[in-house]
Design a protein around this motif. Sequence first.
Motif, mmCIF file in Angstrom:
data_model
loop_
_atom_site.group_PDB
_atom_site.id
_atom_site.type_symbol
_atom_site.label_atom_id
_atom_site.label_comp_id
_atom_site.label_asym_id
_atom_site.label_seq_id
_atom_site.Cartn_x
_atom_site.Cartn_y
_atom_site.Cartn_z
ATOM 1 N N CYS A 229 10.637 24.349 -28.195
ATOM 2 C CA CYS A 229 11.716 23.521 -27.637
ATOM 3 C C CYS A 229 12.815 24.389 -27.025
ATOM 4 N N TYR A 230 13.036 25.577 -27.616
ATOM 5 C CA TYR A 230 13.999 26.520 -27.033
ATOM 6 C C TYR A 230 13.554 26.908 -25.627
ATOM 7 N N TYR A 231 12.275 27.291 -25.492
ATOM 8 C CA TYR A 231 11.779 27.701 -24.178
ATOM 9 C C TYR A 231 11.795 26.554 -23.177
ATOM 10 N N LEU A 232 11.492 25.360 -23.632
ATOM 11 C CA LEU A 232 11.570 24.193 -22.748
ATOM 12 C C LEU A 232 13.007 23.992 -22.267
ATOM 13 N N ALA A 233 13.954 24.084 -23.179
ATOM 14 C CA ALA A 233 15.362 23.865 -22.830
ATOM 15 C C ALA A 233 15.901 24.970 -21.925
ATOM 16 N N ILE A 234 15.576 26.224 -22.229
ATOM 17 C CA ILE A 234 16.121 27.328 -21.428
ATOM 18 C C ILE A 234 15.512 27.330 -20.031
ATOM 19 N N GLU A 235 14.226 27.024 -19.918
ATOM 20 C CA GLU A 235 13.601 26.926 -18.599
ATOM 21 C C GLU A 235 14.159 25.735 -17.824
ATOM 22 N N SER A 236 14.406 24.641 -18.524
ATOM 23 C CA SER A 236 14.983 23.474 -17.868
ATOM 24 C C SER A 236 16.385 23.784 -17.357
ATOM 25 N N LEU A 237 17.156 24.508 -18.159
ATOM 26 C CA LEU A 237 18.501 24.887 -17.731
ATOM 27 C C LEU A 237 18.429 25.780 -16.496
ATOM 28 N N ASN A 238 17.534 26.743 -16.512
ATOM 29 C CA ASN A 238 17.424 27.679 -15.388
ATOM 30 C C ASN A 238 16.934 27.018 -14.105
ATOM 31 N N LYS A 239 16.203 25.919 -14.227
ATOM 32 C CA LYS A 239 15.669 25.242 -13.047
ATOM 33 C C LYS A 239 16.314 23.874 -12.823
#
Length: 180
Positions: A84-94
């Motif tokens: 979920c961290y990676y999903l959130a951080i990638e979502s933030l970056n894109k």
Amino acid sequence: MEYLWSFLEREWIDVTNKSILDSQTKFDEVSNKVTKALKNTGNFLNDLAGNEPIALPHTLWFGILDLAQNLIQKSTRTATYGLCYYLAIESLNKAPSSFIQFKAVEILLHLHNIDSKMFSMIDDDFDQYIKELNKNNKSSDFSEKFQNLLLFIKEKYLEDLKILSENIEKEKKGKGKGKV
């Protein structure tokens, strides 16, 4: 919705009569038409209501982030938190909109609250994101908007935690009174 489904059904009938290669091209074309129709409808309704336009094509993305947030609230597994961290951080970056930024930041703050040691890098992630916004955009407007959004979400999150802890205390007191 009825119009949308009839449109899709009519387009799909045309697609099924063609080869697979033609179908993918047709599907992409139909998908683009539907996205455009949803945007136009959303913009029209928002203009009538005087609301900020909602990026309708990104509501699925927002919904997935919302599901991830609910998942981490109920989970105790480190692997789930990591995904979920990676999903959130990638979502933030894109993030194409402030709605996606908002939900991604909420998830990251919740993860930081769950385990501040494991997710100590989240504050650094926010700083890095702000630097990227400054680097990619000549005006500081995007960076300033994100910083204001981040501050708002942090305040909201702290207020939510306060309300939650008050409710837990009330529950504990309520259960204690019934015992003899």
